[in-house]
Design an enzyme around this catalytic site. Structure first.
Site, PDB file in Angstrom:
ATOM      1  N   LYS A 184      11.020  40.407  82.299  1.00 35.76           N
ATOM      2  CA  LYS A 184      10.557  39.112  81.808  1.00 35.76           C
ATOM      3  C   LYS A 184      11.475  37.953  82.248  1.00 35.76           C
ATOM      4  CE  LYS A 184       6.940  40.584  79.482  1.00 35.76           C
ATOM      5  NZ  LYS A 184       6.711  41.902  80.087  1.00 35.76           N
TER       6      LYS A 184
HETATM    7  C1  PLP Z   1       1.431  40.252  77.658  1.00 39.52           C
HETATM    8  C2  PLP Z   1       2.373  41.196  76.985  1.00 39.52           C
HETATM    9  N1  PLP Z   1       2.275  41.374  75.669  1.00 39.52           N
HETATM   10  C3  PLP Z   1       3.111  42.196  75.019  1.00 39.52           C
HETATM   11  C4  PLP Z   1       4.088  42.897  75.674  1.00 39.52           C
HETATM   12  C5  PLP Z   1       4.955  43.834  74.921  1.00 39.52           C
HETATM   13  O1  PLP Z   1       6.283  43.481  75.054  1.00 39.52           O
HETATM   14  P1  PLP Z   1       7.460  44.502  74.715  1.00 39.52           P
HETATM   15  O2  PLP Z   1       7.638  45.379  75.907  1.00 39.52           O
HETATM   16  O3  PLP Z   1       8.632  43.596  74.494  1.00 39.52           O
HETATM   17  O4  PLP Z   1       7.081  45.257  73.508  1.00 39.52           O
HETATM   18  C6  PLP Z   1       4.239  42.734  77.059  1.00 39.52           C
HETATM   19  C7  PLP Z   1       5.293  43.451  77.759  1.00 39.52           C
HETATM   20  O5  PLP Z   1       5.269  43.923  78.816  1.00 39.52           O
HETATM   21  C8  PLP Z   1       3.349  41.870  77.739  1.00 39.52           C
HETATM   22  O6  PLP Z   1       3.434  41.685  79.060  1.00 39.52           O
END
Ligand code: PLP
Length: 383
Positions: A184
């Site tokens: 990210k």
């Molecule tokens: C659009 C979106 N929502 C939610 C998430 C979930 O994030 P996390 O990996 O921090 O749980 C991601 C992660 O890749 C994402 O790209």
């Protein structure tokens, strides 16, 4: 595999190393003062009253749903063109998801008109996702939400630093959820942040994040509290001090790194052959965070052959996303769902490398390889 151009790359240096060593030397590793500082800085950056850190954005989305009272018998409208966590978070609460289509090939975000069509008497919330860091049409979404008196949750996993009219993404809805996963714009390996202006909702986030307890180990360590009550069914969704320290350093680098992502994106737009390649969001207003670089292949091109041809040149690519409604689990739960625009673009979408330290030379290398590969594949006669 050693990629000549990887899909993503971290901007980590001495600052991150020093900040982690400082936490280790402090001998306080679980959530405490560094996390409080990270939350304060993050809330300042987005202009929200509260920022509450958790250990990933999936948990943030889950707590967002829970805190808005989403539960069995409810429905939440969400995009299918997203990472599966967006809708899984709804299902964790016992509620059901209703998927809405995207606007179209130029704008891969949720269509406000389709959101309105998906509203039923059971609709409890709307989740939007700022695909690639490109803001959704928030004014139209909020108008729909207001018409039906339904709150909006922003999945801003891709969008730290993005804004419309100077207002940060994540603060347009009632709750915003950010991810600090390692690919990210702001990375801590694993990590997430909830933002809101509501005191009540922030209070729920803090309770749910730590077992529904009224005080933290850290408060007791500091002598601020000697006991606690448990007032709700909570979770252990806490972040730790090491990740918060990384988050603080990454937050300082975010504006410059988003600006570098922007420069590489604009260069891609210039060099890629737009008579053949679809370039979503190219004419979009607002200030994106340029998280990923999505492109659309011309129809009829074999996507696997295209990806393989780039791989042969050492260029890593990805797909964002296989739509959630196409996964076996979701098909077994909801049957076949038709989202014509999502279905159409999702077979043509490819994500090209993009990261702050990429540089003009690598952008040119990838863009020229893409143009060449498409030309070669188009000249291949089917059969
Ligand atoms: C659009 C979106 N929502 C939610 C998430 C979930 O994030 P996390 O990996 O921090 O749980 C991601 C992660 O890749 C994402 O790209």
């Amino acid at each position: 595999m050693d990629w000549r151009v990887p899909l993503a790359d971290l901007d980590y240096g001495q600052e991150e190393e020093t900040s982690v060593v400082n936490v280790l030397r402090s001998k306080w590793l679980t959530m405490g003062a560094v996390t409080q500082e990270f939350e304060a800085e993050f809330s300042r950056m987005v202009g929200a009253k509260h920022a509450v850190a958790v250990s990933n954005a999936t948990e943030a989305l889950h707590l967002a749903c829970l805190s808005l009272g989403v539960g069995p018998g409810d429905e939440v409208i969400a995009p299918s063109l997203s990472f599966v966590a967006t809708s899984n978070a709804v299902l964790y609460t016992g509620a059901e998801v209703r998927f809405a289509d995207i606007i179209g090939p130029d704008e891969l975000t949720i269509d406000p008109a389709d959101v309105a069509r998906q509203v039923t008497p059971r609709t409890k919330a709307i989740i939007v996702m700022h695909y690639g860091g490109y803001p959704c049409r928030m004014k139209e979404i909020l108008a729909v939400a207001e018409r039906y008196s339904v709150p909006v949750i922003e999945d801003a996993a891709h969008a730290p630093g993005a804004s419309i009219d100077g207002k940060a993404m994540g603060t347009w809805g009632l709750v915003g959820c950010f991810s600090f996963f390692s690919n990210k714009n702001l990375s801590t390996g694993e990590g997430g942040m909830l933002v809101t202006d509501s005191d009540d909702i922030a209070e729920k986030f803090r309770l749910f994040r730590s077992h529904g307890m009224t005080s933290l180990t850290y408060d007791r360590h500091k002598g601020h509290a000697y006991s606690y009550d448990v007032v709700d069914l909570g979770y252990n969704y806490r972040i730790d001090e090491i990740r918060s320290a990384l988050g603080l350093e990454q937050l300082r680098k975010l504006p410059a790194n988003n600006a570098r992502r922007k420069a590489w994106t604009e260069r891609y737009w210039k060099i890629l052959d737009s008579s053949k390649v679809g370039l979503p969001f190219r004419n979009k207003a607002g200030s994106p965070s340029f998280h990923i670089f999505p492109m659309l292949l011309p129809s009829g091109i074999d996507r696997k052959a295209f990806i393989d041809s780039l791989k042969a040149e050492g260029i890593q690519t990805s797909i964002h996303y296989p739509p959630i409604h196409s996964f076996s689990y979701y098909k077994s739960r909801y049957g076949v769902i038709s989202l014509p625009k999502t279905d159409e673009i999702s077979t043509r979408q490819v994500t090209l490398p993009l990261y702050p330290g990429m540089g003009e030379e690598k952008v040119d290398l990838v863009a020229n390889a893409v143009n060449r590969s498409i030309e070669a594949l188009q000249s291949v006669k089917p059969g």
